[in-house]
Design an enzyme around this catalytic site. Structure first.
Site, PDB file in Angstrom:
ATOM      1  CE1 TYR A 188      -3.944  -1.561  -0.709  1.00 56.63           C
ATOM      2  CE2 TYR A 188      -3.260  -3.152   0.975  1.00 56.63           C
ATOM      3  CZ  TYR A 188      -3.988  -2.698   0.161  1.00 56.63           C
ATOM      4  OH  TYR A 188      -5.009  -3.801  -0.246  1.00 56.63           O
ATOM      5  NE  ARG A 192      10.116 -16.405  -3.162  1.00 54.16           N
ATOM      6  CZ  ARG A 192       8.748 -16.897  -2.739  1.00 54.16           C
ATOM      7  NH1 ARG A 192       8.824 -18.037  -2.312  1.00 54.16           N
ATOM      8  NH2 ARG A 192       8.049 -16.034  -2.251  1.00 54.16           N
ATOM      9  CG  HIS A 201      -2.097 -11.270  -6.565  1.00 51.68           C
ATOM     10  ND1 HIS A 201      -3.216 -10.595  -6.569  1.00 51.68           N
ATOM     11  CD2 HIS A 201      -1.603 -10.744  -5.385  1.00 51.68           C
ATOM     12  CE1 HIS A 201      -3.506  -9.582  -5.849  1.00 51.68           C
ATOM     13  NE2 HIS A 201      -2.494  -9.902  -4.968  1.00 51.68           N
ATOM     14  CG  PHE A 202       3.867 -10.079  -6.677  1.00 54.63           C
ATOM     15  CD1 PHE A 202       4.800  -9.494  -7.269  1.00 54.63           C
ATOM     16  CD2 PHE A 202       3.921 -11.663  -6.153  1.00 54.63           C
ATOM     17  CE1 PHE A 202       6.015 -10.282  -7.334  1.00 54.63           C
ATOM     18  CE2 PHE A 202       5.135 -12.154  -6.336  1.00 54.63           C
ATOM     19  CZ  PHE A 202       6.026 -11.586  -6.851  1.00 54.63           C
ATOM     20  CG  HIS A 203       5.120  -9.679 -11.766  1.00 60.48           C
ATOM     21  ND1 HIS A 203       5.459 -10.509 -10.900  1.00 60.48           N
ATOM     22  CD2 HIS A 203       6.385  -9.134 -12.083  1.00 60.48           C
ATOM     23  CE1 HIS A 203       6.894 -10.740 -10.619  1.00 60.48           C
ATOM     24  NE2 HIS A 203       7.424  -9.660 -11.615  1.00 60.48           N
TER      25      HIS A 203
END
Lengths: 542, 180, 276
Positions: free
Chosen positions: A219, A430, A366-368
């Site tokens: 955030y 990873r 998702h986080f990319h």
């Protein structure tokens, strides 16, 4: 506004330089994992590259963009000079020193522990010290933002703080809370272990402390994008912000609910109990609220703009929007990607479904998508919006800007959609390579190649972005210095309750929630200590 | 198109109720899964010393692998170490409850089994435990999914799911891939 | 919402009350469901008492609230007696090297050389070897976890203090350098095995444990400049399972996958190739 101009430019250029390096490494990593043979492909090089990519993208790029943009907002939104600019430079140079130190250790191959550290593996202590310096530099920024707002409030008693500044200070306050977890992990556990002052450490505790930071940091990256949604996009579209109150509420919700939720990164861990995982999952569910509120408020603001421009009917206002303006276009693209990213996030946060996707490519996707599709693409838009003010020059044409933004959007979708699919097939994270000869894995090959193509498009777009900014510096000076204006609300606030004009009450709420959510989960490591693990130093000798 | 302040407030409140509803539905689904299907994350605050894991207790080498306990329960004990699983292949019966127990003597590891919901981190100092039922026969991949060092990518094991009829424990209750 | 004439304090009050009430009720619902309702219901169906289930949900008892714990079979037959600890690592760092040298001169020099370079290719060089690696092997000889006609009686004659001191002496010596004039270049296939491994055979790169700064298992030895004959013999012993003092099969599982040709060439690589 020229006081903090150089300060902002310095921060932003450092951030984007790190971004340029990270994009190149990212594409090589995807190539290495694909069925197509890649040069220099060894585990040593791969994990070095992953570490450099993660540190640049997660620490250097967003921290410096947030700081630089914060200084810009503090001057332009409050319309008063930045207090103590010399301290701003001190923070900047601390951050530069830290970034250079960290980069040197990484590229010397002495810090291949990825940006999320993984103790009891430890790198050279200078890697962590470099990162701590970056954080300390950002604490200086936090202090300056809080002071700037306090001084403005002193000069303007009873008036509502401009939304852009209110949000910036919300981010500063949140960041101070956020960094406590990782700072405790590094200073009390990892750095002593890396120096060889201790030979064992409590891994469960270190994971829990890191989780404290791991959600809220997202955030921290995201709030500049939301500031642009609320205060720059409606202005660029030629309209007004639908509701100022909703904006304030959104940033307060981010402050409260980004912190006591980090345990959703530990759903699959043994060291935390089901009860506390459930509690933090409940609180995690609530972080969907500020995002959904934003989607509504900004869509409504855009509708206001579209109708002011003569759009009619249920969807006619969408067509009437000035899509040729980079900020408007980017807001549309970012919202589109936010739906995918946010939807994926809802699956991750549900602890039953999390077992299906934890540490698979789904999470990487998702986080990319959230980071590239909402955070970074809005950083582009912000840069395009403020660069003319910073340099006193105007873009000759928006065409290359739009092309770059579209390429980023296409690249991001082409890269992450196959990753989502592969994650559901069980492709794990990873690793430097896959054995495509294995029948369980053979079918993944074509999808990996497709995502690699998406990565190449992202590389082209990333380099184009740097070129666009670089080009502006060489353009002729504009006759009239372009100014920046933040969107007015449909009904600009005259007075707002103290709760919506400062953070005193919300700090108490955050403290109470953190005590509830993390109090016992951290205390358990001291009340009933688990056996410690031997430190594995990736640098020879003690 | 709302325009007065009151109308704007009303639409915002309406939307906030929708948001609360969405969040509520998701939470109800999760609670229902927990109550009706016993869905739980793999929490297991069971301490074990990684430094002496190989010397004492259930994770010494001869104890590893699949075992049918005296009460008929199938338990798999597995060690994740830099950079291999011990054993590298394990046999489990199809359609029967299986308890998987993992630990590590060195650093962080983690596992998933492709095509299933088996997923846990393996944290030094703890026994990780997953209760599951394998529904389809065949060889599944079980890779290490958490960065554990430079050999991480080469660390994986095979899970061999066999029909219950072919799942025959030896006299000591143990079942291994080699024996079949 | 915004009234120009309203007193900010009056404006503020409902915000404080409602925000606190909303946040507290969500947290209370989370606590009630997560710590009481879910574990009690799940525990009842699994035959776990409500008290135990709640303790498990809170994290003060091991196990899942939804499943009974399996019985634990515990019959320890360890392959080594060495257990690393902070104290042991500190003892190795603070050992008496001079005492170690005195002991080594009587018992070790003949086979491992005065400066740690073995005159016979079948014996290992010890100069500059990791103290943790030397200690582990000496300890294993002493506890019969590893066997060798010469080494076993020698190790058994050492007490704890002497063992640590001898270890420290050899670890302190300067590592040998490979003579660049006679150094060989590894061919592509073997360099690939050393630097990248072979995922299809579960083979991590040799260098992910044995490389400098690799961060692998605590007791991993350095292999650079090690004697060819010794390396071949050990890889073969691991492969046949005759030598099994590697904790959790770390080397047996690797050696099992190697061909004779690969063993020979890996030994040649580490004994003659400049790198790392």
């Amino acid at each position: 506004m020229t006081h903090a101009r150089r300060l902002t430019l310095a921060h932003m250029w450092l951030a984007f330089a790190a971004f340029g390096v990270a994009v190149v490494l990212g594409v090589w990593q995807m190539w290495a994992r694909s069925p197509i043979p890649a040069p220099l492909h060894t585990p040593d090089n791969y994990f070095l590259a992953v570490t450099a990519h993660g540190v640049s993208m997660a620490y250097v790029l967003p921290t410096f963009v947030v700081m630089g943009f914060g200084y810009f907002v503090a001057e332009t939104a409050l319309r008063r000079p930045l207090p103590f600019p010399a301290w701003g430079w001190a923070g900047f140079w601390l951050g530069v020193a830290g970034s250079v130190l960290a980069a040197a250790t990484i590229f010397a191959g002495r810090a291949s522990v990825l940006y999320t550290f993984y103790p009891p593996l430890t790198a050279t202590p200078f890697f962590y010290i470099g990162l701590v310096l970056v954080v300390v530099g950002s604490w200086v920024w936090c202090a300056l933002m809080i002071i700037a707002m306090a001084q403005w409030k002193g000069e303007n008693p009873g008036k509502p703080v401009p939304l852009a500044m209110f949000a910036t200070v919300a981010n500063a306050v949140m960041w101070l809370w956020t960094t406590v977890g990782v700072a405790a992990e590094l200073l009390f556990q990892v750095i002593p272990a890396a120096f060889g002052w201790v030979d064992t450490l409590d891994v469960g505790l270190s994971r829990t402390l890191f989780s404290w930071t791991l959600h809220a940091i997202v955030y921290f990256w995201l709030i500049p994008s939301y500031i642009a949604f609320y205060t720059m996009a409606p202005q660029a579209a030629g309209g007004r912000l639908y509701s100022d109150t909703m904006g304030r509420l959104t940033f307060i919700l981010f402050l409260i609910y980004s912190l006591p939720v980090g345990m959703h990164h530990l759903f699959m861990d043994p060291e935390q109990s089901t009860g506390f995982k459930f509690l933090q999952m409940t609180l995690t569910a609530l972080v969907a609220a500020p995002t959904l509120l934003t989607v509504f408020t900004i869509t409504a603001s855009m509708e206001v703009a579209g109708r002011m421009r003569g759009g009619t009917g249920l969807f006619g206002w969408i067509k009437a929007l000035p899509w040729d303006r980079p900020m408007v276009l980017t807001t549309g693209l970012a919202f589109f990607m936010l739906w995918f990213g946010g939807g994926g996030g809802l699956i991750n946060m549900s602890y039953g479904m999390n077992a299906m996707v934890h540490n698979t490519s789904w999470v990487t996707a998702h986080f990319h998508l959230i980071f590239g599709g909402t955070v970074v693409i809005m950083y582009f838009a912000i840069a395009y919006a403020i660069w003319p003010t910073l340099t006193g020059r105007a873009f000759a044409s928006n065409r290359p800007l739009r092309l770059q933004l579209w390429l980023w959007f296409v690249g991001m979708m082409v890269m992450t959609l196959p990753w989502h699919y592969l994650g559901l097939q069980g492709q794990w994270r990873r690793v430097s390579e896959f054995n495509y000869a294995d029948p369980n894995i053979a079918g993944w090959g074509p999808w990996v190649v497709v995502s690699l193509l998406g990565g190449l498009v992202l590389l082209v777009s990333g380099l184009m972005f740097l070129w666009n900014l670089f080009g502006l510096h060489r353009a002729p000076l504009a006759a009239r210095l372009p100014d920046i204006r933040y969107a007015l609300a449909v009904h600009p606030p005259v007075r707002v309750p103290a709760a919506l004009n400062g953070f005193r009450m919300w700090n108490v709420v955050v403290a109470a929630l953190m005590l509830l959510a993390y109090g016992f989960p951290i205390a358990q490591f001291f009340l009933n200590s688990p056996p410690e693990a031997i430190v594995h130093r990736t640098v020879a000798g003690n | 198109m709302a325009s007065t302040e009151r109308e704007i407030l009303r639409t915002e409140i309406g939307w906030a109720i929708v948001v609360a509803g969405v969040v509520g539905v998701i939470m109800v689904a999760i609670v229902y899964a927990g109550l009706a299907m016993h869905i739980n994350p793999p929490s297991n605050i069971e301490h074990i010393d990684p430094k002496t894991l190989h010397l004492t207790g259930e994770f010494t080498e001869p104890n590893l692998g699949t075992k049918v306990e005296a009460n008929g329960q199938v338990t798999v004990r597995m060690v994740a170490t830099q950079f291999a699983f011990v054993p590298q292949c394990l046999v489990v019966p199809e359609g029967k409850p299986v308890t998987l127990r993992f630990s590590t003597p060195d650093v962080l590891h983690g596992i998933l089994v492709t095509g299933t919901n088996v997923n846990t981190m393996i944290v030094p100092g703890y026994v990780s435990q997953v209760h599951t039922v394998f529904r389809k026969t065949g060889d599944l991949l079980m890779p290490c999914h958490e960065y554990c060092g430079l050999g991480h990518s080469q660390m994986w094991a095979t899970v061999r799911v066999v029909p219950e009829a072919e799942f025959r424990p030896g006299a000591d209750g143990k079942v291994s891939c080699d024996a079949r | 919402m915004e009234h120009a004439d309203a007193d900010p304090k009056v404006l503020d009050q409902p915000w404080r009350i409602w925000a606190t009430a909303a946040i507290a009720s969500v947290a209370a619902a989370g606590l009630l469901l997560g710590m009481i309702v879910l574990p009690v219901v799940q525990g009842r169906n699994a035959g776990i008492s409500a008290f135990d289930a709640i303790c498990r949900a809170l994290g003060i008892q091991a196990g899942s609230p939804a499943m009974p714990q399996p019985p634990s079979a515990a019959q320890a037959i360890p392959v080594t007696q060495v257990a690393w600890s902070a104290e042991l690592i500190r003892d190795l760092e603070q050992a008496d090297r001079r005492n170690g040298e005195a002991i080594a001169s009587q018992t070790c020099f003949a086979c491992h050389g005065e400066r740690g370079f073995a005159p016979d290719n079948r014996n290992p060089n010890l100069a500059g070897q990791s103290a943790l690696a030397i200690y582990k092997q000496l300890h294993d000889y002493r506890s019969d976890s590893r066997f060798n006609d010469q080494m076993t009686p020698i190790a058994k004659a050492l007490d704890d203090r002497q063992l640590i001191d001898v270890t420290a002496y050899y670890a302190y010596l300067t590592t040998g350098a490979i003579d660049p004039t006679t150094a060989q270049v590894g061919d592509e296939e073997i360099v690939r095995l050393v630097e990248r491994g072979d995922q299809s055979r579960n083979l991590p790169a040799c260098s992910s444990c044995h490389g400098r700064r690799a961060g692998g298992p605590t007791e991993t030895p350095s292999l650079v400049g090690q004697n060819e004959g010794y390396l071949i013999a050990q890889l073969q012993l691991y492969r046949s399972g005759e030598r099994k003092n590697d904790i959790y099969h770390r080397m047996r599982s690797v050696a099992r996958q190697l061909t004779d040709r690969e063993i020979a060439r890996l030994a040649r690589y580490y004994s003659t190739t400049l790198r790392q």
